[in-house]
Design a protein around this motif. Sequence first.
Motif, short mmCIF file in Angstrom:
data_model
loop_
_atom_site.label_atom_id
_atom_site.label_comp_id
_atom_site.label_asym_id
_atom_site.label_seq_id
_atom_site.Cartn_x
_atom_site.Cartn_y
_atom_site.Cartn_z
N PHE A 117 0.82 -1.21 0.00
CA PHE A 117 0.00 0.00 0.00
C PHE A 117 0.85 1.26 0.00
CE2 PHE A 117 -2.93 3.21 1.70
CZ PHE A 117 -4.06 2.95 0.92
N VAL A 177 -0.48 0.74 -3.93
CA VAL A 177 -1.94 0.67 -4.02
C VAL A 177 -2.58 1.98 -3.57
CG1 VAL A 177 -3.99 -0.54 -3.10
CG2 VAL A 177 -1.94 -1.84 -3.74
N SER A 236 -4.01 4.58 -6.06
CA SER A 236 -5.29 4.35 -6.75
C SER A 236 -6.49 4.44 -5.82
CB SER A 236 -5.28 2.97 -7.42
OG SER A 236 -4.22 2.84 -8.33
N VAL A 237 -6.25 4.70 -4.54
CA VAL A 237 -7.33 4.65 -3.55
C VAL A 237 -7.58 5.98 -2.87
CG1 VAL A 237 -8.12 3.57 -1.41
CG2 VAL A 237 -6.89 2.20 -3.11
N SER A 276 -10.83 -0.64 -8.14
CA SER A 276 -10.25 -1.97 -8.37
C SER A 276 -9.58 -2.04 -9.73
CB SER A 276 -11.33 -3.05 -8.25
OG SER A 276 -11.86 -3.11 -6.95
N VAL A 318 -6.28 -0.11 -9.58
CA VAL A 318 -5.23 -0.87 -8.88
C VAL A 318 -4.68 -1.96 -9.81
CG1 VAL A 318 -4.76 -2.47 -6.99
CG2 VAL A 318 -6.10 -0.41 -6.56
N SER A 365 -0.90 -1.04 -10.49
CA SER A 365 -0.03 -1.91 -9.68
C SER A 365 0.13 -3.28 -10.32
CB SER A 365 -0.63 -2.04 -8.27
OG SER A 365 -0.76 -0.78 -7.65
N ALA A 419 -0.47 -6.72 -4.65
CA ALA A 419 -1.56 -5.74 -4.73
C ALA A 419 -2.96 -6.35 -4.55
CB ALA A 419 -1.48 -4.97 -6.05
N LEU A 476 -5.43 -4.95 -1.73
CA LEU A 476 -6.69 -4.34 -2.16
C LEU A 476 -7.89 -5.06 -1.55
CD1 LEU A 476 -8.37 -2.40 -3.91
CD2 LEU A 476 -8.22 -4.10 -5.75
#
Length: 392
Positions: free
Chosen positions: A54, A66, A69-70, A85, A88, A92, A98, A102
């Motif tokens: 992460f 990660v 993307s979050v 999703s 990611v 990644s 990942a 995730l």
Amino acid sequence: MPTIDAVDFFYLSMPVVTDEADGSQDALLVRVAAGGQIGWGECEAAPLPSIAAFICPMSHGVCRPVADSVLGKPLESPADIAQISADVAYNSMDLLQAPHTLSGVEMALWDVLGKLRGEPVWRLLGYERSHAKTPYASVLFGETPQETLARARDARARNFRAAKFGWGPIGRGSVAADAEHFVAAREGLGSDGILLVDTGQIFIEDVERAAARLPALEKAGALWFEEPFQASAVDAYAALAKRSSTVRLAGGEGAHNVHMAKQLIDHGGVGYIQIDCGRIGGVGPSKEVADYAVAKGVTFVNHSFTSHLALSASIQPYAGLKDHVICEYPAMPKPVALAFTRNHLERDGNGDISVPDAPGLGLEIDEDGIRQYLQDVEIKVNGKVLYATPQI
């Protein structure tokens, strides 16, 4: 518009972790803050590599942490979770941990979204109602047939109509020795009990060694033969499926994306597809596999051997499937797996369980339980702290 404000990881562990094939000895909880709500998830993976995935520095354009993307992304609908999703998966691509990282984050996103909307996750997935599931006691084979017999009798004494015996000595000795364990499990469960057998990939891809156990499994009346081979050994699954007359193959817990699960269904000949929300990428991908299994005439089963938080998440994707009723239930979890939730999915008078009809995943987190097993961790690069155990 609600956005994802924070994602925190909590590494919990028993004081001593052994080489026993028991994933409930530690846990990686995920806390997500968005829109003034808090959601929780759990990764079914080694905690430290999952945390690192992460927050790790970017290696190149498709090997990003990660977090990229979050954090800061909108969270208004299931479509937003699906987009995260997808991001990611692309950003990644070469960060192989990942999907596991995730998975816990994605669970927590569904938990938050359900709380924001005042709806249980299964309803957000499109189900009008949820159906009770028949849990099986998920236990390990004993070191001796006598221990296996005792565990089977204990499962029935605790009102489990089904039990799955896994790992232990199976496949490490002779066919005759394994057969004694199958007989003991059947005797302990009684003639009307549902017997499930999991050999934990022990045969790797050796079809002949696995097939040698089929007569004893059939004689014991086993419903399924789970994970005889490595997760990606699709050809071996297919070959064994053709040689089994009454015992169906089960697999899929090792699938870390939807495509792996579909290959087992389409080419591996499995009769039961077992999906772990904490590995495959979370609730959304699990629901996609459940829908695919229905279309292909394969039975969907959750995989869950840890906490009741993970258990609730694992049932949501097929909560509305009336005819898919078998459910893995952690019957002998370590104390850490029970400590961090105040409520559990308790069995009713018939021995069945149901997911909560409550917002999100319906589990209340016990912060004192987290503190009891919380590990103090710091990840630092060139003097810069990338991760330190958060405040709870």
